[in-house]
Design a protein around this motif. Structure first.
Motif, PDB file in Angstrom:
ATOM      1  N   UNK A 242       0.801  -1.228   0.000  1.00 41.36           N
ATOM      2  CA  UNK A 242       0.000   0.000   0.000  1.00 41.36           C
ATOM      3  C   UNK A 242       0.833   1.277   0.000  1.00 41.36           C
ATOM      4  N   UNK A 243       2.141   1.148  -0.101  1.00 44.07           N
ATOM      5  CA  UNK A 243       3.002   2.323  -0.220  1.00 44.07           C
ATOM      6  C   UNK A 243       3.473   2.909   1.092  1.00 44.07           C
ATOM      7  N   UNK A 244       3.119   2.277   2.222  1.00 39.42           N
ATOM      8  CA  UNK A 244       3.542   2.804   3.523  1.00 39.42           C
ATOM      9  C   UNK A 244       5.060   2.842   3.635  1.00 39.42           C
ATOM     10  N   UNK A 245       5.730   1.771   3.229  1.00 30.11           N
ATOM     11  CA  UNK A 245       7.190   1.733   3.315  1.00 30.11           C
ATOM     12  C   UNK A 245       7.823   2.803   2.432  1.00 30.11           C
ATOM     13  N   UNK A 246       7.268   2.993   1.262  1.00 28.84           N
ATOM     14  CA  UNK A 246       7.809   3.986   0.331  1.00 28.84           C
ATOM     15  C   UNK A 246       7.693   5.387   0.912  1.00 28.84           C
ATOM     16  N   UNK A 247       6.580   5.669   1.592  1.00 27.94           N
ATOM     17  CA  UNK A 247       6.411   6.979   2.214  1.00 27.94           C
ATOM     18  C   UNK A 247       7.349   7.163   3.403  1.00 27.94           C
ATOM     19  N   UNK A 248       7.563   6.108   4.177  1.00 28.72           N
ATOM     20  CA  UNK A 248       8.434   6.213   5.346  1.00 28.72           C
ATOM     21  C   UNK A 248       9.875   6.510   4.950  1.00 28.72           C
ATOM     22  N   UNK A 249      10.302   5.994   3.796  1.00 30.07           N
ATOM     23  CA  UNK A 249      11.666   6.233   3.336  1.00 30.07           C
ATOM     24  C   UNK A 249      11.915   7.729   3.134  1.00 30.07           C
ATOM     25  N   UNK A 250      10.871   8.475   2.732  1.00 28.32           N
ATOM     26  CA  UNK A 250      11.020   9.906   2.483  1.00 28.32           C
ATOM     27  C   UNK A 250      10.983  10.765   3.730  1.00 28.32           C
ATOM     28  N   UNK A 251      10.732  10.173   4.883  1.00 28.51           N
ATOM     29  CA  UNK A 251      10.677  10.933   6.132  1.00 28.51           C
ATOM     30  C   UNK A 251      12.052  10.998   6.785  1.00 28.51           C
ATOM     31  N   UNK A 252      12.302  12.080   7.546  1.00 29.51           N
ATOM     32  CA  UNK A 252      13.587  12.176   8.272  1.00 29.51           C
ATOM     33  C   UNK A 252      13.581  11.278   9.515  1.00 29.51           C
ATOM     34  N   UNK A 253      13.427   9.999   9.281  1.00 32.36           N
ATOM     35  CA  UNK A 253      13.326   9.032  10.377  1.00 32.36           C
ATOM     36  C   UNK A 253      14.319   7.909  10.135  1.00 32.36           C
ATOM     37  N   UNK A 254      15.081   7.538  11.141  1.00 32.73           N
ATOM     38  CA  UNK A 254      15.987   6.396  10.962  1.00 32.73           C
ATOM     39  C   UNK A 254      15.195   5.161  10.533  1.00 32.73           C
ATOM     40  N   UNK A 255      15.672   4.472   9.543  1.00 33.74           N
ATOM     41  CA  UNK A 255      14.931   3.311   9.048  1.00 33.74           C
ATOM     42  C   UNK A 255      14.796   2.228  10.112  1.00 33.74           C
ATOM     43  N   UNK A 256      15.781   2.184  11.014  1.00 28.53           N
ATOM     44  CA  UNK A 256      15.720   1.186  12.084  1.00 28.53           C
ATOM     45  C   UNK A 256      14.511   1.404  12.985  1.00 28.53           C
ATOM     46  N   UNK A 257      14.009   2.652  13.055  1.00 29.94           N
ATOM     47  CA  UNK A 257      12.861   2.948  13.920  1.00 29.94           C
ATOM     48  C   UNK A 257      11.627   2.159  13.490  1.00 29.94           C
ATOM     49  N   UNK A 258      11.475   1.972  12.187  1.00 29.47           N
ATOM     50  CA  UNK A 258      10.329   1.197  11.691  1.00 29.47           C
ATOM     51  C   UNK A 258      10.390  -0.230  12.206  1.00 29.47           C
ATOM     52  N   UNK A 259      11.569  -0.847  12.111  1.00 30.71           N
ATOM     53  CA  UNK A 259      11.713  -2.233  12.543  1.00 30.71           C
ATOM     54  C   UNK A 259      11.589  -2.368  14.056  1.00 30.71           C
ATOM     55  N   UNK A 260      12.153  -1.419  14.781  1.00 31.39           N
ATOM     56  CA  UNK A 260      12.020  -1.448  16.240  1.00 31.39           C
ATOM     57  C   UNK A 260      10.557  -1.341  16.639  1.00 31.39           C
ATOM     58  N   UNK A 261       9.834  -0.461  15.963  1.00 32.92           N
ATOM     59  CA  UNK A 261       8.409  -0.308  16.242  1.00 32.92           C
ATOM     60  C   UNK A 261       7.646  -1.597  16.012  1.00 32.92           C
ATOM     61  N   UNK A 262       7.955  -2.283  14.911  1.00 36.68           N
ATOM     62  CA  UNK A 262       7.289  -3.548  14.607  1.00 36.68           C
ATOM     63  C   UNK A 262       7.605  -4.610  15.652  1.00 36.68           C
ATOM     64  N   UNK A 263       8.888  -4.709  16.033  1.00 39.82           N
ATOM     65  CA  UNK A 263       9.287  -5.739  16.988  1.00 39.82           C
ATOM     66  C   UNK A 263       8.689  -5.469  18.367  1.00 39.82           C
ATOM     67  N   UNK A 264       8.623  -4.204  18.776  1.00 40.04           N
ATOM     68  CA  UNK A 264       8.010  -3.881  20.069  1.00 40.04           C
ATOM     69  C   UNK A 264       6.528  -4.239  20.060  1.00 40.04           C
ATOM     70  N   UNK A 265       5.847  -3.974  18.957  1.00 35.94           N
ATOM     71  CA  UNK A 265       4.425  -4.329  18.871  1.00 35.94           C
ATOM     72  C   UNK A 265       4.245  -5.842  18.958  1.00 35.94           C
ATOM     73  N   UNK A 266       5.159  -6.609  18.344  1.00 35.09           N
ATOM     74  CA  UNK A 266       5.123  -8.073  18.455  1.00 35.09           C
ATOM     75  C   UNK A 266       5.333  -8.498  19.903  1.00 35.09           C
ATOM     76  N   UNK A 267       6.281  -7.851  20.585  1.00 36.63           N
ATOM     77  CA  UNK A 267       6.568  -8.194  21.978  1.00 36.63           C
ATOM     78  C   UNK A 267       5.359  -7.944  22.868  1.00 36.63           C
TER      79      UNK A 267
END
Length: 280
Positions: free
Chosen positions: A101-126
């Motif tokens: 749905x393009x969420x990843x593509x939009x996140x790449x354009x933000x001034x956000x460390x890419x690792x933050x996306x993965x950390x967010x996903x893993x914390x939600x899993x935890x």
């Protein structure tokens, strides 16, 4: 006489939040999004409870000659299944959907460390997995007479098996998210191997009842070792006789789960795609 206007001094841009703060904020967002999908949340929590009720009602109260109850046996297996299902299956399907749905593509354009996306996903899993385990244990204790271990060492074992299991399952979920050709096919592509692994890893069928070639196959993957580690917690010394080697092999469990964690990280670093196949 006309007054000369004062020179306008540009204000310095506000500094960006620290990477840790961004990662925690992203984790909060991912967790909120996860719990807004009420149907998925209810299904995730209810499925292991339904299996526990079925197995505890169908099979006998204890394994012959060991005193290990059905509640002990299947609680351990279903916790392992829940960890793997939430980290590998749900996370892999969710990231494939984000890519579609393009969420990843939009996140790449933000001034956000890419690792933050993965950390967010893993914390939600935890968060999801901790709640799932707590509910499953409560049901097993209240309705099926599960006796929780009293030894601190048993809970210490539970903690490191759980942490290694969640970590390995999560990075594998991230890595496998790139296999489906589209978000629509992700459920079929990722769910099939997970269902097969449950049947050959000691979740539904005791590992000693499987033929050697299936045991050898399941021993390659982390789910078998997670279930074995959790059995050591809930079955204690009496249950070791039900293992193929007569031992829980905790050292081997730690090494194999750690190896899958490292291997999953390598796969993520080398194969993860932020864009869909159609985006080039």
């Amino acid at each position: 006489m006309t007054a000369t206007p004062a020179a306008v001094v540009p204000r310095a841009a506000a500094p960006l939040p620290s990477p840790l703060r961004i990662a925690l904020a992203r984790a909060a967002v991912e967790t909120k999004v996860l719990f807004r999908e009420r149907d998925a949340v209810v299904f995730t929590f209810a499925l292991p409870i339904v299996f526990l009720v079925l197995f505890a009602s169908i099979f006998s109260d204890s394994a012959e000659g060991t005193g290990v109850t059905v509640a002990q046996l299947y609680t351990a297996g279903l916790i392992g299944s829940g960890v793997m299902g939430t980290g590998f299956q749900n996370l892999g399907i969710g990231i494939a959907g984000d890519r579609e749905d393009g969420t990843l593509k939009r996140l790449v354009g933000l001034p956000m460390p890419r690792a933050a996306y993965f950390i967010g996903k893993i914390v939600s899993v935890l968060v999801m997995t901790v709640l799932q385990v707590a509910i499953l244990l409560a049901v097993a204790v209240l309705f099926f007479g599960l006796e929780l271990p009293a030894e601190v060492s048993a809970w210490a074992t539970f903690a490191w098996v759980f942490v290694l299991g969640v970590s390995a399952a999560s990075v594998l979920g991230i890595a496998v998210s790139g296999l489906p050709r589209s978000g629509k096919s992700a459920t079929a592509v990722i769910t099939l191997p997970f269902v097969v692994l449950q049947f050959v890893s000691g979740v539904f069928i005791p590992i000693t009842a499987l033929p050697d070639w299936l045991v050898n196959m399941s021993s390659i993957f982390p789910l078998k070792w997670m279930c074995q580690g959790f059995r050591s917690v809930f079955q204690g010394d009496a249950g070791a006789a039900l293992e193929l080697t007569g031992s829980y092999e905790l050292g081997k469990i730690a090494l194999i789960l750690a190896a899958w964690l490292v291997g999953g990280l390598v796969l993520c670093a080398t194969t993860f795609r932020w864009k869909g196949r159609r985006d080039g």
